[in-house]
Structure formats: structure tokens, C-alpha cells
Design a protein around this motif. Structure first.
Motif, PDB file in Angstrom:
ATOM      1  N   GLY A   1       0.804  -1.220   0.000  1.00 27.11           N
ATOM      2  CA  GLY A   1       0.000   0.000   0.000  1.00 27.11           C
ATOM      3  C   GLY A   1       0.832   1.264   0.000  1.00 27.11           C
ATOM      4  O   GLY A   1       0.354   2.325  -0.426  1.00 27.11           O
ATOM      5  N   ILE A   2       2.078   1.185   0.489  1.00 25.15           N
ATOM      6  CA  ILE A   2       2.965   2.367   0.442  1.00 25.15           C
ATOM      7  C   ILE A   2       4.030   2.207  -0.646  1.00 25.15           C
ATOM      8  O   ILE A   2       4.932   3.038  -0.758  1.00 25.15           O
ATOM      9  CB  ILE A   2       3.628   2.651   1.808  1.00 25.15           C
ATOM     10  N   GLY A   3       3.931   1.146  -1.436  1.00 20.37           N
ATOM     11  CA  GLY A   3       4.886   0.943  -2.518  1.00 20.37           C
ATOM     12  C   GLY A   3       6.216   0.398  -2.056  1.00 20.37           C
ATOM     13  O   GLY A   3       7.255   0.650  -2.674  1.00 20.37           O
ATOM     14  N   ASP A   4       6.219  -0.402  -0.981  1.00 24.83           N
ATOM     15  CA  ASP A   4       7.448  -0.944  -0.387  1.00 24.83           C
ATOM     16  C   ASP A   4       7.503  -2.446  -0.655  1.00 24.83           C
ATOM     17  O   ASP A   4       6.660  -3.200  -0.165  1.00 24.83           O
ATOM     18  CB  ASP A   4       7.441  -0.662   1.117  1.00 24.83           C
ATOM     19  N   ASP A   5       8.496  -2.880  -1.430  1.00 30.19           N
ATOM     20  CA  ASP A   5       8.619  -4.313  -1.755  1.00 30.19           C
ATOM     21  C   ASP A   5       9.813  -4.963  -1.066  1.00 30.19           C
ATOM     22  O   ASP A   5      10.359  -5.963  -1.542  1.00 30.19           O
ATOM     23  CB  ASP A   5       8.699  -4.526  -3.264  1.00 30.19           C
ATOM     24  N   ASN A   6      10.230  -4.420   0.074  1.00 27.01           N
ATOM     25  CA  ASN A   6      11.339  -4.991   0.836  1.00 27.01           C
ATOM     26  C   ASN A   6      11.031  -6.464   1.157  1.00 27.01           C
ATOM     27  O   ASN A   6       9.995  -6.769   1.754  1.00 27.01           O
ATOM     28  CB  ASN A   6      11.515  -4.199   2.133  1.00 27.01           C
ATOM     29  N   PRO A   7      11.911  -7.394   0.771  1.00 30.58           N
ATOM     30  CA  PRO A   7      11.615  -8.818   0.995  1.00 30.58           C
ATOM     31  C   PRO A   7      11.567  -9.209   2.468  1.00 30.58           C
ATOM     32  O   PRO A   7      11.024 -10.261   2.797  1.00 30.58           O
ATOM     33  CB  PRO A   7      12.746  -9.540   0.258  1.00 30.58           C
ATOM     34  N   LEU A   8      12.107  -8.378   3.364  1.00 33.74           N
ATOM     35  CA  LEU A   8      12.024  -8.702   4.789  1.00 33.74           C
ATOM     36  C   LEU A   8      10.574  -8.693   5.259  1.00 33.74           C
ATOM     37  O   LEU A   8      10.219  -9.393   6.196  1.00 33.74           O
ATOM     38  CB  LEU A   8      12.854  -7.710   5.604  1.00 33.74           C
ATOM     39  N   TRP A   9       9.725  -7.890   4.594  1.00 29.33           N
ATOM     40  CA  TRP A   9       8.298  -7.911   4.953  1.00 29.33           C
ATOM     41  C   TRP A   9       7.462  -8.739   3.982  1.00 29.33           C
ATOM     42  O   TRP A   9       6.373  -9.167   4.331  1.00 29.33           O
ATOM     43  CB  TRP A   9       7.681  -6.508   4.977  1.00 29.33           C
ATOM     44  N   CYS A  10       7.973  -8.947   2.768  1.00 29.23           N
ATOM     45  CA  CYS A  10       7.121  -9.470   1.695  1.00 29.23           C
ATOM     46  C   CYS A  10       7.460 -10.876   1.199  1.00 29.23           C
ATOM     47  O   CYS A  10       6.663 -11.466   0.471  1.00 29.23           O
ATOM     48  CB  CYS A  10       7.176  -8.508   0.501  1.00 29.23           C
TER      49      CYS A  10
ATOM     50  N   PRO B   1       8.680 -14.573   2.508  1.00 26.17           N
ATOM     51  CA  PRO B   1       9.051 -15.481   3.605  1.00 26.17           C
ATOM     52  C   PRO B   1      10.311 -16.294   3.333  1.00 26.17           C
ATOM     53  O   PRO B   1      11.081 -16.562   4.264  1.00 26.17           O
ATOM     54  CB  PRO B   1       7.824 -16.398   3.736  1.00 26.17           C
ATOM     55  N   GLU B   2      10.545 -16.670   2.087  1.00 26.96           N
ATOM     56  CA  GLU B   2      11.738 -17.460   1.773  1.00 26.96           C
ATOM     57  C   GLU B   2      12.992 -16.634   1.997  1.00 26.96           C
ATOM     58  O   GLU B   2      13.986 -17.124   2.549  1.00 26.96           O
ATOM     59  CB  GLU B   2      11.672 -17.971   0.327  1.00 26.96           C
ATOM     60  N   TYR B   3      12.967 -15.393   1.575  1.00 26.83           N
ATOM     61  CA  TYR B   3      14.101 -14.509   1.845  1.00 26.83           C
ATOM     62  C   TYR B   3      14.253 -14.285   3.347  1.00 26.83           C
ATOM     63  O   TYR B   3      15.365 -14.364   3.899  1.00 26.83           O
ATOM     64  CB  TYR B   3      13.915 -13.164   1.138  1.00 26.83           C
ATOM     65  N   ALA B   4      13.142 -14.002   4.015  1.00 22.45           N
ATOM     66  CA  ALA B   4      13.189 -13.657   5.435  1.00 22.45           C
ATOM     67  C   ALA B   4      13.747 -14.796   6.282  1.00 22.45           C
ATOM     68  O   ALA B   4      14.324 -14.559   7.348  1.00 22.45           O
ATOM     69  CB  ALA B   4      11.801 -13.265   5.924  1.00 22.45           C
ATOM     70  N   LYS B   5      13.602 -16.035   5.822  1.00 20.61           N
ATOM     71  CA  LYS B   5      14.161 -17.179   6.547  1.00 20.61           C
ATOM     72  C   LYS B   5      15.670 -17.072   6.694  1.00 20.61           C
ATOM     73  O   LYS B   5      16.256 -17.639   7.627  1.00 20.61           O
ATOM     74  CB  LYS B   5      13.815 -18.487   5.828  1.00 20.61           C
ATOM     75  N   THR B   6      16.314 -16.364   5.777  1.00 18.88           N
ATOM     76  CA  THR B   6      17.775 -16.260   5.792  1.00 18.88           C
ATOM     77  C   THR B   6      18.270 -15.156   6.721  1.00 18.88           C
ATOM     78  O   THR B   6      19.477 -15.005   6.901  1.00 18.88           O
ATOM     79  CB  THR B   6      18.306 -15.984   4.370  1.00 18.88           C
ATOM     80  N   THR B   7      17.356 -14.375   7.312  1.00 15.86           N
ATOM     81  CA  THR B   7      17.744 -13.266   8.177  1.00 15.86           C
ATOM     82  C   THR B   7      17.743 -13.708   9.634  1.00 15.86           C
ATOM     83  O   THR B   7      17.318 -14.816   9.974  1.00 15.86           O
ATOM     84  CB  THR B   7      16.769 -12.086   8.011  1.00 15.86           C
ATOM     85  N   LYS B   8      18.182 -12.828  10.511  1.00 17.62           N
ATOM     86  CA  LYS B   8      18.229 -13.152  11.938  1.00 17.62           C
ATOM     87  C   LYS B   8      16.843 -13.365  12.526  1.00 17.62           C
ATOM     88  O   LYS B   8      16.700 -13.979  13.584  1.00 17.62           O
ATOM     89  CB  LYS B   8      18.954 -12.049  12.706  1.00 17.62           C
TER      90      LYS B   8
ATOM     91  N   GLY C   1      18.970  -4.402   2.653  1.00 14.52           N
ATOM     92  CA  GLY C   1      18.749  -5.828   2.841  1.00 14.52           C
ATOM     93  C   GLY C   1      19.826  -6.509   3.662  1.00 14.52           C
ATOM     94  O   GLY C   1      20.180  -6.071   4.763  1.00 14.52           O
ATOM     95  N   SER C   2      20.375  -7.590   3.122  1.00 11.28           N
ATOM     96  CA  SER C   2      21.306  -8.444   3.867  1.00 11.28           C
ATOM     97  C   SER C   2      22.718  -7.869   3.952  1.00 11.28           C
ATOM     98  O   SER C   2      23.559  -8.411   4.675  1.00 11.28           O
ATOM     99  CB  SER C   2      21.365  -9.835   3.222  1.00 11.28           C
ATOM    100  N   GLU C   3      22.998  -6.804   3.222  1.00  7.51           N
ATOM    101  CA  GLU C   3      24.321  -6.180   3.287  1.00  7.51           C
ATOM    102  C   GLU C   3      24.354  -5.264   4.516  1.00  7.51           C
ATOM    103  O   GLU C   3      23.867  -4.138   4.488  1.00  7.51           O
ATOM    104  CB  GLU C   3      24.609  -5.375   2.020  1.00  7.51           C
ATOM    105  N   THR C   4      24.913  -5.764   5.593  1.00  9.23           N
ATOM    106  CA  THR C   4      24.864  -5.051   6.877  1.00  9.23           C
ATOM    107  C   THR C   4      25.476  -3.661   6.768  1.00  9.23           C
ATOM    108  O   THR C   4      26.576  -3.490   6.246  1.00  9.23           O
ATOM    109  CB  THR C   4      25.611  -5.850   7.957  1.00  9.23           C
TER     110      THR C   4
END
Length: 378
Positions: A50-59, A61-68, A206-209
């Protein structure tokens, strides 16, 4: 007095203000049902989109599994969808226009997927102002706390609306005199291609700290854009956020029956919700706005979108403040520019303060704010 100068809407009165002041500091026992009770995968994604944000951390789940976090989490501004009050649902002075104008947020914990959200709220203060837009106005400030199912405090916010006399805004308000006189903006294909380059280049850290050590005072964040503004875009936000008064059929009747001052008659003589200023050009002009325009919480969410893009998955947005300065009517473009004010250490946290400013295609200030981001240290 011509036909358009007649009194169409209820006015701010001393009696109405006196009644409102009695509510200050009193916890609201029965709040309006929120759009979202839970931070489900779909609710999070719908708000982000709704705000035009396609960050995979919110969108994703497969990507988000790789995060902390191990799963998708909610973007910070998602909490707007869990409280009508923080989003602008005000009490008192029925029929007097309420314009959402800003918020101060503090986040304590991330909102995890499937968290159940409950809130507590109260009227914090009433402040009288004299404005160019509508003469005398009342800043009505609410405080809201957000908890998860473990009774952990996730976040807290002060948000405010300005209560204004619609008739004065329409007839005497000076803020949008020039805007109302402009011809509708029509873009060439070349202008749109140039603007859309910002979307093509938008970076999600994203994943680049991003480490606190590598940030420098004064450095610029990447400019992000929103627009061109369309009624379709405003409705897309309402789909994820829920709106305040958007109801159909029996539910609309129940709402207007319980709050008679809420329903303002449309061209067919039917009491309809005041929220239609965001998609009905004629009604927006009647309340003194320059045309159908965006939502205030939407704009606040655009500012935090820039911050979360920049900080990456390992950052945490601690605080954000946003003040709205003008409407963004259909046809506007918005450019959000930011820079680092300072970086500092406090209570063992490594923090970065960021100043933000959003201007339209004519360089006019639309909103401004600040953010405090916590970053990891090497």
C-alpha cells in the motif's frame, strides 16, 4: 452571500472544546475495531504494498528465513493498521473536519509475524492554533501504546489531527489559493520516464549489513520518490491500512446512525463518510483542500520507508517523527531527501540521527521529519 458561501458544516465551539478537555488523560475504554488485529503475512504484505514498499524482509518469507528473524516481520509503520486512533480517529466535535498532521513514534521491539496486537490510548492534549489554511484550529493529540500477546510493549506513539472549520478553509483559507488556480498537471512521456528512473535505481540495503562505524555525519541517504499521485494510489493505501470510516451497506448505516455528524451528504443526498476527500475531487474542494489528496499516515510511512531501505535487515528503527505541511493532490510528485545529522552512542546502543524532507515537483515542502536508527557496530 453566494451559494458557495453558505454554512455547510458544523463549527468549532467553546462548548465542544470544553467537553473535549474533560477527556484529557482518561483512558479510552472502548476503541473502534482496528483494521488488523494480527501481523499476519498477508496483512504485513498488504500494508507494505500500500505504500509501494517491496522490501523482501516484509514481503518474501523465503528470503526472510535467511535473516536473523527467521521469518517476515512487520515494517515499522504497519502499526498504523492496528489502531484507528493513531491513524486519526478523533472524538468530540462531530462534523468538524479532522486533518491528520503528524506523529512521533518510538519502537521498542520488532513486530513478528502472527503477533497479536492490542492497544491502549487516551487524549493527551488540545492545543489552539491560528492557521493560514482555516483560521482557528485545534491540535488534538492522542497517545497510543502497542503490545503483543506477551504483553510486551512494542511501540508507543503520539499522533495528532488538526480540527478545522471546513467553511472557513474553503472561503477564507489562503494556503492553497495558488494551488487552486493552477491548471491540472499533465505529464509528458519524457517527464515520466525521467521520474521513473528513481524507482529503477531504488536500493534496499537488505542483507548487506550497514555498520555504525561506516556512517559519516552529513552523508546523504538515497533520495526516494512517491507518485505520480493518483486516486488509485490513495485507494491502494486504504486497502492495506483500512481507512477510518470506509464501510458498506448495513455497516455504513450503523456507523452513521451511531454518529450522525459523521455522515456528510453526497451528490445523491446520501450520508457518506468524510474520508472521501481522498478520492472525490468535488468534496475535497468543498472542505478547502486543493483536490483529492493522499493520507497523512501514508506520508509518514513513506518517510520510514526511506529509513528502512537505508538501514538494512540488521538495523532497527528506534524513533521517527513526521509533520505534514500540505496536501499532496492527485498529479503531484514527491521527492524525499535525507541526510545524517549525527551518530552517537547512548545506553550501549549505536545510533544515527537522520533529518528528512519531502518536497513536491515545485519544490514546496510537503512533510519533514527525523529518524533515529540503531545500527550494529563492528
Amino acid at each position: 452571500m453566494n451559494a458557495e458561501s453558505k454554512t455547510l458544516f458544523p463549527k468549532i465551539t467553546e462548548k465542544g472544546l470544553e467537553d473535549l478537555r474533560k477527556r484529557i488523560g482518561v483512558k479510552i475504554e472502548k476503541t473502534v475495531e482496528p483494521w488488523c488485529y494480527e501481523a499476519t503475512r498477508d496483512n504485513i504484505r498488504h500494508y507494505a504494498h500500500g505504500i509501494g514498499d517491496d522490501n523482501p524482509l516484509w514481503c518474501d518469507p523465503e528470503y526472510a528465513k535467511t535473516t536473523k528473524y527467521g521469518d517476515v516481520i512487520a515494517l515499522p509503520s504497519f502499526l498504523f493498521a492496528t489502531s484507528r486512533i493513531v491513524s486519526g480517529y478523533v472524538g468530540g466535535m462531530p462534523g468538524v473536519h479532522a486533518m491528520w498532521s503528524g506523529a512521533d513514534w518510538t519502537w521498542h521491539k520488532p513486530v513478528m509475524r502472527n503477533d497479536e496486537i492490542r492497544t491502549e490510548a487516551w487524549l493527551k492534549d488540545l492545543v489552539e492554533h491560528e492557521t493560514r489554511f482555516a483560521g482557528k484550529s485545534i491540535q488534538q493529540i492522542y497517545h497510543v501504546n502497542f503490545y503483543n500477546q506477551k504483553d510486551e510493549l512494542l511501540a508507543e506513539a503520539d499522533s495528532w489531527c488538526f480540527r478545522t472549520d471546513r467553511d472557513i478553509a474553503r472561503e477564507q483559507g489562503t494556503k492553497y489559493t495558488e494551488v487552486k488556480a493552477r491548471e491540472p498537471k499533465v505529464y509528458t512521456d519524457e517527464e515520466l520516464v525521467d521520474f521513473y528512473r528513481h524507482y529503477a535505481k531504488e536500493e534496499i540495503r537488505g542483507s548487506e549489513t550497514r555498520y555504525w562505524d561506516d556512517v559519516s555525519d552529513g552523508e546523504d541517504l538515497q533520495t526516494i520518490v512517491k507518485g505520480p499521485m493518483t486516486v488509485t494510489g490513495f485507494i491502494a493505501y486504504a486497502q492495506g491500512w483500512g481507512g477510518l470510516y470506509i464501510r458498506a451497506n448495513k455497516l455504513n448505516w450503523q456507523q452513521i446512525h451511531a454518529h450522525p455528524g459523521l455522515g456528510i451528504k453526497n451528490a445523491q443526498g446520501i450520508p457518506d463518510c468524510p474520508e472521501r476527500v481522498h478520492w472525490e475531487e468535488e468534496f475535497a474542494l468543498k472542505v478547502g483542500a486543493p483536490g483529492a489528496y493522499d493520507y497523512g499516515p501514508e506520508r509518514c510511512s513513506w518517510l520510514t520507508h526511506q529509513l528502512t531501505n537505508w538501514m538494512g535487515d540488521d538495523g532497527f528503527l528506534r524513533k521517527a517523527s513526521c509533520q505534514v505541511r500540505r496536501h499532496n493532490p492527485a498529479g503531484d510528485l514527491l521527492f524525499i531527501k535525507s541526510h545524517v545529522v549525527k551518530k552517537y552512542e547512548e545506553n550501549g546502543q549505536y545510533l544515527v540521527e537522520i533529518a528528512q524532507e519531502a518536497t513536491n515537483q515545485d519544490g514546496e515542502l510537503s512533510a519533514f521529519g527525523t529518524g533515529i536508527v540503531e545500527l550494529p557496530k563492528r
